[in-house]
Design a protein around this motif. Structure first.
Motif, PDB file in Angstrom:
ATOM      1  N   ASP A 159       5.567   2.357  -9.527  1.00 57.57           N
ATOM      2  CA  ASP A 159       6.024   0.974  -9.413  1.00 57.57           C
ATOM      3  C   ASP A 159       4.941   0.188  -8.696  1.00 57.57           C
ATOM      4  OD1 ASP A 159       7.227  -1.494  -8.679  1.00 57.57           O
ATOM      5  OD2 ASP A 159       9.224  -0.573  -8.626  1.00 57.57           O
ATOM      6  N   ILE A 160       4.373  -0.801  -9.363  1.00 58.57           N
ATOM      7  CA  ILE A 160       3.264  -1.556  -8.798  1.00 58.57           C
ATOM      8  C   ILE A 160       3.664  -2.220  -7.483  1.00 58.57           C
ATOM      9  CG2 ILE A 160       3.806  -3.655 -10.090  1.00 58.57           C
ATOM     10  CD1 ILE A 160       0.318  -2.329  -9.097  1.00 58.57           C
ATOM     11  N   ARG A 161       4.943  -2.573  -7.335  1.00 62.08           N
ATOM     12  CA  ARG A 161       5.384  -3.200  -6.093  1.00 62.08           C
ATOM     13  C   ARG A 161       5.293  -2.229  -4.925  1.00 62.08           C
ATOM     14  NH1 ARG A 161      11.128  -5.099  -8.132  1.00 62.08           N
ATOM     15  NH2 ARG A 161      10.982  -2.909  -8.822  1.00 62.08           N
ATOM     16  N   ASP A 162       5.585  -0.953  -5.168  1.00 64.16           N
ATOM     17  CA  ASP A 162       5.445   0.049  -4.109  1.00 64.16           C
ATOM     18  C   ASP A 162       3.987   0.185  -3.681  1.00 64.16           C
ATOM     19  OD1 ASP A 162       8.148   0.567  -4.188  1.00 64.16           O
ATOM     20  OD2 ASP A 162       7.941   2.250  -5.589  1.00 64.16           O
ATOM     21  N   PHE A 163       3.101   0.184  -4.670  1.00 62.66           N
ATOM     22  CA  PHE A 163       1.676   0.322  -4.349  1.00 62.66           C
ATOM     23  C   PHE A 163       1.196  -0.866  -3.526  1.00 62.66           C
ATOM     24  CE2 PHE A 163      -2.780  -0.623  -5.450  1.00 62.66           C
ATOM     25  CZ  PHE A 163      -3.387   0.528  -4.954  1.00 62.66           C
ATOM     26  N   HIS A 164       1.584  -2.056  -3.907  1.00 63.75           N
ATOM     27  CA  HIS A 164       1.155  -3.237  -3.156  1.00 63.75           C
ATOM     28  C   HIS A 164       1.762  -3.260  -1.756  1.00 63.75           C
ATOM     29  CE1 HIS A 164       0.150  -5.471  -7.146  1.00 63.75           C
ATOM     30  NE2 HIS A 164      -0.830  -4.688  -6.738  1.00 63.75           N
ATOM     31  N   ASP A 165       2.989  -2.805  -1.614  1.00 59.16           N
ATOM     32  CA  ASP A 165       3.583  -2.707  -0.278  1.00 59.16           C
ATOM     33  C   ASP A 165       2.815  -1.717   0.587  1.00 59.16           C
ATOM     34  OD1 ASP A 165       5.527  -4.566  -0.721  1.00 59.16           O
ATOM     35  OD2 ASP A 165       7.142  -3.127  -1.066  1.00 59.16           O
ATOM     36  N   LEU A 166       2.407  -0.614  -0.021  1.00 60.56           N
ATOM     37  CA  LEU A 166       1.652   0.391   0.719  1.00 60.56           C
ATOM     38  C   LEU A 166       0.322  -0.181   1.211  1.00 60.56           C
ATOM     39  CD1 LEU A 166       1.358   3.495   1.470  1.00 60.56           C
ATOM     40  CD2 LEU A 166      -0.006   3.657  -0.618  1.00 60.56           C
ATOM     41  N   VAL A 167      -0.372  -0.902   0.341  1.00 64.05           N
ATOM     42  CA  VAL A 167      -1.695  -1.425   0.693  1.00 64.05           C
ATOM     43  C   VAL A 167      -1.600  -2.555   1.707  1.00 64.05           C
ATOM     44  CG1 VAL A 167      -3.716  -2.634  -0.218  1.00 64.05           C
ATOM     45  CG2 VAL A 167      -2.743  -0.708  -1.487  1.00 64.05           C
ATOM     46  N   LEU A 168      -0.664  -3.479   1.491  1.00 57.04           N
ATOM     47  CA  LEU A 168      -0.581  -4.660   2.347  1.00 57.04           C
ATOM     48  C   LEU A 168       0.272  -4.451   3.587  1.00 57.04           C
ATOM     49  CD1 LEU A 168      -0.146  -7.582  -0.236  1.00 57.04           C
ATOM     50  CD2 LEU A 168      -2.182  -7.016   1.091  1.00 57.04           C
ATOM     51  N   GLY A 169       1.186  -3.507   3.537  1.00 58.30           N
ATOM     52  CA  GLY A 169       2.154  -3.365   4.623  1.00 58.30           C
ATOM     53  C   GLY A 169       1.540  -3.050   5.967  1.00 58.30           C
ATOM     54  N   ALA A 170       0.459  -2.288   5.974  1.00 55.99           N
ATOM     55  CA  ALA A 170      -0.182  -1.913   7.237  1.00 55.99           C
ATOM     56  C   ALA A 170      -1.248  -2.908   7.664  1.00 55.99           C
ATOM     57  CB  ALA A 170      -0.793  -0.514   7.117  1.00 55.99           C
ATOM     58  N   GLY A 171      -1.554  -3.878   6.823  1.00 57.39           N
ATOM     59  CA  GLY A 171      -2.608  -4.832   7.151  1.00 57.39           C
ATOM     60  C   GLY A 171      -3.978  -4.248   6.892  1.00 57.39           C
ATOM     61  N   ALA A 172      -5.006  -5.000   7.258  1.00 55.50           N
ATOM     62  CA  ALA A 172      -6.391  -4.580   7.007  1.00 55.50           C
ATOM     63  C   ALA A 172      -6.709  -3.295   7.751  1.00 55.50           C
ATOM     64  CB  ALA A 172      -7.353  -5.684   7.426  1.00 55.50           C
ATOM     65  N   LEU A 173      -7.281  -2.338   7.025  1.00 58.60           N
ATOM     66  CA  LEU A 173      -7.676  -1.046   7.590  1.00 58.60           C
ATOM     67  C   LEU A 173      -8.973  -0.597   6.921  1.00 58.60           C
ATOM     68  CD1 LEU A 173      -4.265   0.880   7.510  1.00 58.60           C
ATOM     69  CD2 LEU A 173      -5.469   0.135   9.582  1.00 58.60           C
ATOM     70  N   LEU A 199      -7.721   3.606  -6.188  1.00 54.82           N
ATOM     71  CA  LEU A 199      -6.495   4.103  -5.574  1.00 54.82           C
ATOM     72  C   LEU A 199      -5.294   3.836  -6.470  1.00 54.82           C
ATOM     73  CD1 LEU A 199      -7.071   3.016  -1.859  1.00 54.82           C
ATOM     74  CD2 LEU A 199      -7.365   5.288  -2.852  1.00 54.82           C
ATOM     75  N   ARG A 200      -5.261   2.669  -7.079  1.00 56.15           N
ATOM     76  CA  ARG A 200      -4.147   2.362  -7.987  1.00 56.15           C
ATOM     77  C   ARG A 200      -4.140   3.305  -9.181  1.00 56.15           C
ATOM     78  NH1 ARG A 200      -2.555  -3.423 -10.948  1.00 56.15           N
ATOM     79  NH2 ARG A 200      -1.565  -2.451 -12.760  1.00 56.15           N
ATOM     80  N   GLU A 201      -5.309   3.519  -9.773  1.00 59.17           N
ATOM     81  CA  GLU A 201      -5.383   4.417 -10.932  1.00 59.17           C
ATOM     82  C   GLU A 201      -4.982   5.831 -10.558  1.00 59.17           C
ATOM     83  OE1 GLU A 201      -9.418   3.703 -11.908  1.00 59.17           O
ATOM     84  OE2 GLU A 201      -9.028   1.744 -12.813  1.00 59.17           O
ATOM     85  N   GLN A 202      -5.355   6.264  -9.346  1.00 56.03           N
ATOM     86  CA  GLN A 202      -4.957   7.590  -8.871  1.00 56.03           C
ATOM     87  C   GLN A 202      -3.442   7.679  -8.737  1.00 56.03           C
ATOM     88  OE1 GLN A 202      -6.829   8.712  -5.168  1.00 56.03           O
ATOM     89  NE2 GLN A 202      -5.405  10.405  -4.806  1.00 56.03           N
ATOM     90  N   ALA A 203      -2.829   6.634  -8.184  1.00 57.02           N
ATOM     91  CA  ALA A 203      -1.377   6.634  -8.010  1.00 57.02           C
ATOM     92  C   ALA A 203      -0.666   6.596  -9.359  1.00 57.02           C
ATOM     93  CB  ALA A 203      -0.959   5.440  -7.159  1.00 57.02           C
TER      94      ALA A 203
END
Length: 561
Positions: A531-545, A518-522
């Motif tokens: 921005d790696i911070r945006d990607f990490h916010d996207l992944v962690l912001g919603a919690g485990a899914l 997913l990171r490589e796609q983004a």
């Protein structure tokens, strides 16, 4: 219509959570609710769970996801996964041997967390406690009945696992006396105190211990008549189909066991090459086994005291802490630290675990094993602390717990049931050490690659045992060649993959790989604006899914950008 759809979804989530709280004592305890009946592990219980799962699926069909908010769609996706899992509970019940060490661990939790920890204050409490004690006996009886029913279906216990299963049962039997030894009964009157102590003795000697004895008699007697010479799921009727479902259930996205096996082989080969490059970098021209012997003998990689273990972990944390803001815009409010396990627990734990912050202890901790330090290498200490603490489990689990807006079905249940996300994030976080500068020392880099290869080889061994019919000997030989584990640990791990938790160990590396995909796609889609911070916010912001939902979120995010 959005409000109506959200209300309908919330009612489904509320009902699902009520089912969890009513059937899994640890979740009731976590929110301060009283525990009802302890689980018996019976077929009737999973039939009721399957009915709840079918109800969830049917009710979700009445909701149009397009009418939901983005966050509600995450809840919808989790409930879809939950409904699918629960609706097949009756089928999957047959695939698990109840007395395997990990499968029977819940019995010890119930004994210690419910029975042993209870402080009865009146007659009603005595009745409740005695019913829980009787539930322990019922669990043991159900386990014996289930093993016999599995044997009738052609699912005999592998001979290689029988001694370990019996040992686990003997351990629980020995602990049962402690579970029923209540100390804090001073609030009870004389009559209730007598009723409690007499009832405990009657249930222990008349129900629990005889049930354990009958179970042990079965495991050491009749079970050998139906025992199999092989291990792994594919040997059983319907076993291959069961394993295919387990693999997708673990991954939470579409993937076949064959794909997992090939990915594992490729990953292990790549890591072999990376390890060889590090050996060349430090001027070693021998083979891996010779280098491993050097590492095992090198005092630099063996702490002499628990305090030295902590010093090593903190040294790596000190490298990450000043730069973590370059990778994460949002971090947990809770502090983090390392602390030794209670020494009494260390013999039963190979490593340690992450302990989430609580109201009473508002600090996230990696509780490490401080015993056996002469044989416990620290060459992978950097990778381990990144996985367990920062930016691994602490950055995920503490942050998710602090998000009070999450429905408990997401905030409390999801991290525990979605191992590919939770452990995959830990593995991904550990791999960030390469770009964060944690692995500048070649020894730390070598340890990080060893850590990754240990997880990657599981893809090969788990599928080899459960799909391709590998023997324990073949699997053990492969694992021994690709890890630094002792022969005893190799035996324990291969039995875990093949007779206790098939498929479960795949989640670590599969989750890692999906996050990197997913990171490589983004990065490819956004180019210089990524921005790696945006990607990490996207992944962690919603919690485990489920990863299908994580991927949907990312695709919508990329489309919006």
């Amino acid at each position: 219509m959005t409000g109506a759809a959200t209300s309908a979804l919330t009612r489904i989530a509320d009902d699902a959570w009520a089912h969890v709280v009513g059937t899994e004592p640890q979740f009731a305890l976590s929110i301060g609710q009283s525990v009802g009946q302890l689980p018996h592990g019976s077929l009737a219980e999973v039939q009721r769970e399957a009915a709840v799962g079918r109800s969830i699926r049917d009710r979700l069909c009445e909701i149009d996801p397009s009418e939901l908010t983005a966050d509600d769609r995450n809840t919808f996706a989790l409930l879809e996964h939950l409904g699918a899992e629960w609706s097949e509970a009756e089928e999957s019940w047959w695939w698990r041997f109840p007395v395997a060490p990990y499968q029977s661990y819940s019995l010890a939790l119930h004994g210690n967390q419910v029975l042993r920890a209870f402080s009865p204050a009146g007659s009603a409490d005595v009745d409740r406690w005695l019913s829980w004690a009787a539930d322990i006996a019922a669990w043991v009886r159900c386990a014996r009945e289930k093993l016999a029913a599995q044997a009738d279906r052609g699912w005999g216990v592998p001979k290689a696992a029988l001694d370990g299963f019996a040992a686990a049962v003997r351990g629980h039997r020995a602990s049962a006396t402690d579970w029923l030894a209540l100390d804090d009964i001073g609030k009870l009157g004389t009559a209730d105190r007598g009723r409690l102590t007499d009832g405990a003795e009657r249930i222990l000697s008349g129900e629990i211990l005889p049930a354990f004895d009958a179970l042990l008699e079965y495991l050491t007697g009749s079970a050998w008549e139906s025992a199999t010479d092989q291990v792994g799921l594919s040997q059983y009727p319907g076993g291959e189909a069961a394993y295919r479902k387990l693999v997708e259930s673990t991954a939470t996205y579409a993937v076949s066991p064959e794909e997992v096996h090939e990915l594992g082989l490729a990953q292990v080969e790549l890591l072999d090459e990376q390890l060889a490059r590090v050996r060349a970098e430090v001027g070693f021209d021998g083979g891996e086994r010779e280098y491993q012997r050097l590492l095992e003998a090198d005092s630099r990689f063996h702490a002499t005291t628990p305090e030295a273990v902590e010093t090593t972990y903190r040294r790596h944390i000190d490298v990450v802490a000043p730069v973590v803001g370059r990778w994460f815009r949002v971090t947990p409010q809770a502090r983090y630290e390392v602390q030794r396990l209670a020494p009494a627990l260390e013999a039963g734990m190979s490593y340690g675990y992450y302990e989430q912050p609580t109201a009473r202890n508002p600090v996230g901790r990696y509780r490490y094993n401080g015993s056996g330090l002469d044989t416990r290498s620290q060459v992978n200490a950097a990778a381990l602390i990144l996985h367990e603490l920062v930016p691994g489990h602490h950055f995920h689990l503490a942050r998710q717990a602090e998000d009070t807006g999450l429905h408990p079905i997401r905030g409390r249940l999801a991290p525990m049931m979605l191992g590919a996300y939770t452990e995959g994030w830990g593995e991904y976080a550990a791999s960030l050490g390469f770009e964060m500068g944690v692995y500048e020392d070649p020894w730390d880099r070598y340890g990080a690659y060893l850590h990754q290869r240990f997880v990657a080889q599981r893809l090969v061994v788990d599928t080899g045992l459960n799909l391709y019919g590998w023997s324990l000997e073949k699997a053990g030989k492969y694992m021994a060649a690709k890890t630094m584990e002792s022969p005893a640990q190799v035996r324990t791990e291969t039995l875990r993959y093949s007779t206790d938790l098939p498929g479960q160990a795949l989640g670590y590396r599969l989750g890692w790989r999906k996050l990197w995909q997913l990171r490589e796609q983004a990065e490819s889609a956004l180019g210089a604006t990524f921005d790696i911070r945006d990607f990490h916010d996207l992944v962690l912001g919603a919690g485990a899914l489920p990863f299908t939902a994580v991927e949907d979120n990312m695709n919508r995010w990329l489309n919006d950008r």
